[in-house]
Motif scaffolding. Sequence first.
Motif, PDB file in Angstrom:
ATOM      1  N   ARG A  93      16.369  13.945   3.790  1.00 12.87           N
ATOM      2  CA  ARG A  93      15.554  14.628   4.794  1.00 12.87           C
ATOM      3  C   ARG A  93      14.648  13.593   5.431  1.00 12.87           C
ATOM      4  NH1 ARG A  93      18.934  17.612   3.702  1.00 12.87           N
ATOM      5  NH2 ARG A  93      18.829  19.817   3.189  1.00 12.87           N
ATOM      6  N   ALA A  94      14.475  13.681   6.736  1.00  7.29           N
ATOM      7  CA  ALA A  94      13.601  12.748   7.446  1.00  7.29           C
ATOM      8  C   ALA A  94      12.146  13.055   7.115  1.00  7.29           C
ATOM      9  CB  ALA A  94      13.839  12.858   8.948  1.00  7.29           C
ATOM     10  N   LEU A  95      11.403  12.035   6.723  1.00  6.16           N
ATOM     11  CA  LEU A  95       9.976  12.160   6.437  1.00  6.16           C
ATOM     12  C   LEU A  95       9.221  11.189   7.329  1.00  6.16           C
ATOM     13  CD1 LEU A  95      10.073  12.088   2.527  1.00  6.16           C
ATOM     14  CD2 LEU A  95      10.213  14.084   4.019  1.00  6.16           C
ATOM     15  N   ASN A  96       7.978  11.529   7.643  1.00  6.09           N
ATOM     16  CA  ASN A  96       7.134  10.607   8.392  1.00  6.09           C
ATOM     17  C   ASN A  96       5.703  10.724   7.883  1.00  6.09           C
ATOM     18  OD1 ASN A  96       5.737  12.723   9.818  1.00  6.09           O
ATOM     19  ND2 ASN A  96       7.473  12.875  11.200  1.00  6.09           N
ATOM     20  N   ASP A  97       4.768  10.059   8.527  1.00  9.73           N
ATOM     21  CA  ASP A  97       3.373  10.052   8.068  1.00  9.73           C
ATOM     22  C   ASP A  97       2.703  11.418   8.135  1.00  9.73           C
ATOM     23  OD1 ASP A  97       3.559   7.378   7.499  1.00  9.73           O
ATOM     24  OD2 ASP A  97       2.607   6.733   9.362  1.00  9.73           O
ATOM     25  N   ASN A  98       3.294  12.361   8.834  1.00 10.38           N
ATOM     26  CA  ASN A  98       2.720  13.703   8.939  1.00 10.38           C
ATOM     27  C   ASN A  98       3.436  14.731   8.079  1.00 10.38           C
ATOM     28  OD1 ASN A  98       0.753  12.980  10.891  1.00 10.38           O
ATOM     29  ND2 ASN A  98       2.372  12.923  12.420  1.00 10.38           N
ATOM     30  N   THR A  99       4.367  14.276   7.240  1.00 12.45           N
ATOM     31  CA  THR A  99       5.131  15.188   6.397  1.00 12.45           C
ATOM     32  C   THR A  99       4.266  15.718   5.260  1.00 12.45           C
ATOM     33  OG1 THR A  99       7.199  14.046   6.883  1.00 12.45           O
ATOM     34  CG2 THR A  99       7.152  15.389   4.887  1.00 12.45           C
ATOM     35  N   ILE A 100       4.377  17.026   5.023  1.00 10.33           N
ATOM     36  CA  ILE A 100       3.723  17.662   3.874  1.00 10.33           C
ATOM     37  C   ILE A 100       4.820  18.251   3.009  1.00 10.33           C
ATOM     38  CG2 ILE A 100       2.177  19.491   3.096  1.00 10.33           C
ATOM     39  CD1 ILE A 100       0.743  19.221   5.837  1.00 10.33           C
ATOM     40  N   LEU A 101       4.836  17.870   1.738  1.00  7.17           N
ATOM     41  CA  LEU A 101       5.789  18.411   0.774  1.00  7.17           C
ATOM     42  C   LEU A 101       5.053  19.370  -0.142  1.00  7.17           C
ATOM     43  CD1 LEU A 101       7.542  15.083  -0.288  1.00  7.17           C
ATOM     44  CD2 LEU A 101       8.311  16.719   1.431  1.00  7.17           C
ATOM     45  N   THR A 102       5.661  20.498  -0.440  1.00  9.03           N
ATOM     46  CA  THR A 102       5.084  21.422  -1.409  1.00  9.03           C
ATOM     47  C   THR A 102       6.199  21.961  -2.290  1.00  9.03           C
ATOM     48  OG1 THR A 102       3.699  23.385  -1.710  1.00  9.03           O
ATOM     49  CG2 THR A 102       5.213  23.419   0.145  1.00  9.03           C
ATOM     50  N   SER A 103       5.885  22.172  -3.549  1.00 12.41           N
ATOM     51  CA  SER A 103       6.906  22.657  -4.481  1.00 12.41           C
ATOM     52  C   SER A 103       7.067  24.166  -4.333  1.00 12.41           C
ATOM     53  CB  SER A 103       6.540  22.295  -5.912  1.00 12.41           C
ATOM     54  OG  SER A 103       5.300  22.861  -6.261  1.00 12.41           O
ATOM     55  N   ILE A 104       8.332  24.611  -4.378  1.00 11.51           N
ATOM     56  CA  ILE A 104       8.619  26.038  -4.266  1.00 11.51           C
ATOM     57  C   ILE A 104       9.322  26.570  -5.516  1.00 11.51           C
ATOM     58  CG2 ILE A 104       8.674  26.031  -1.754  1.00 11.51           C
ATOM     59  CD1 ILE A 104      11.766  26.028  -1.960  1.00 11.51           C
ATOM     60  N   ASN A 105       9.568  25.691  -6.470  1.00 11.19           N
ATOM     61  CA  ASN A 105      10.100  26.124  -7.760  1.00 11.19           C
ATOM     62  C   ASN A 105       9.598  25.146  -8.816  1.00 11.19           C
ATOM     63  OD1 ASN A 105      11.736  23.839  -7.519  1.00 11.19           O
ATOM     64  ND2 ASN A 105      13.508  24.998  -6.861  1.00 11.19           N
ATOM     65  N   GLY A 106       9.887  25.416 -10.060  1.00 10.06           N
ATOM     66  CA  GLY A 106       9.315  24.571 -11.117  1.00 10.06           C
ATOM     67  C   GLY A 106       7.823  24.815 -11.182  1.00 10.06           C
ATOM     68  N   THR A 107       7.031  23.783 -11.010  1.00 14.81           N
ATOM     69  CA  THR A 107       5.577  23.921 -10.946  1.00 14.81           C
ATOM     70  C   THR A 107       5.214  24.241  -9.501  1.00 14.81           C
ATOM     71  OG1 THR A 107       5.346  22.300 -12.716  1.00 14.81           O
ATOM     72  CG2 THR A 107       3.369  22.814 -11.432  1.00 14.81           C
ATOM     73  N   ILE A 108       5.020  25.509  -9.200  1.00 13.65           N
ATOM     74  CA  ILE A 108       4.777  25.967  -7.842  1.00 13.65           C
ATOM     75  C   ILE A 108       3.402  25.560  -7.360  1.00 13.65           C
ATOM     76  CG2 ILE A 108       4.561  28.046  -6.394  1.00 13.65           C
ATOM     77  CD1 ILE A 108       6.713  29.292  -8.207  1.00 13.65           C
ATOM     78  N   GLY A 109       3.333  25.098  -6.097  1.00 13.70           N
ATOM     79  CA  GLY A 109       2.067  24.788  -5.481  1.00 13.70           C
ATOM     80  C   GLY A 109       1.652  23.336  -5.489  1.00 13.70           C
ATOM     81  N   LYS A 110       2.466  22.454  -6.075  1.00 15.00           N
ATOM     82  CA  LYS A 110       2.148  21.029  -6.006  1.00 15.00           C
ATOM     83  C   LYS A 110       2.375  20.554  -4.581  1.00 15.00           C
ATOM     84  CE  LYS A 110       3.020  18.678 -10.008  1.00 15.00           C
ATOM     85  NZ  LYS A 110       3.967  17.923 -10.849  1.00 15.00           N
ATOM     86  N   VAL A 111       1.500  19.692  -4.086  1.00 12.23           N
ATOM     87  CA  VAL A 111       1.548  19.258  -2.691  1.00 12.23           C
ATOM     88  C   VAL A 111       1.407  17.744  -2.603  1.00 12.23           C
ATOM     89  CG1 VAL A 111       0.375  19.414  -0.459  1.00 12.23           C
ATOM     90  CG2 VAL A 111       0.512  21.431  -1.913  1.00 12.23           C
ATOM     91  N   ALA A 112       2.111  17.152  -1.633  1.00  7.53           N
ATOM     92  CA  ALA A 112       1.950  15.727  -1.321  1.00  7.53           C
ATOM     93  C   ALA A 112       1.984  15.573   0.183  1.00  7.53           C
ATOM     94  CB  ALA A 112       3.049  14.892  -1.968  1.00  7.53           C
TER      95      ALA A 112
END
Length: 88
Positions: free
Chosen positions: A68-87
Amino acid sequence: MRFSISSIKKVKIDVSANKISDDIHGTPIYDDNGKYAFVNSTNLENGKIIITSAIKKLTKEEYIKHKRALNDNTILTSINGTIGKVAY
């Protein structure tokens, strides 16, 4: 970078984002000898992507299939496993 709750402006994600994606819809085939790191929720810590020697690895073919293309404005969040982790 630190934020206080009072300094964060709330906006609808579909207004502020130019692209929204919801996962790769499948599990890659991992390969201990692969040269490509696969980032998942276990790699999201304190707002950053953390790469350790324990990260899952992919072959070039699996990487191309799931990248997946990522850039300096990308926000990742978990939707399974440990829900709610963000980067960011």
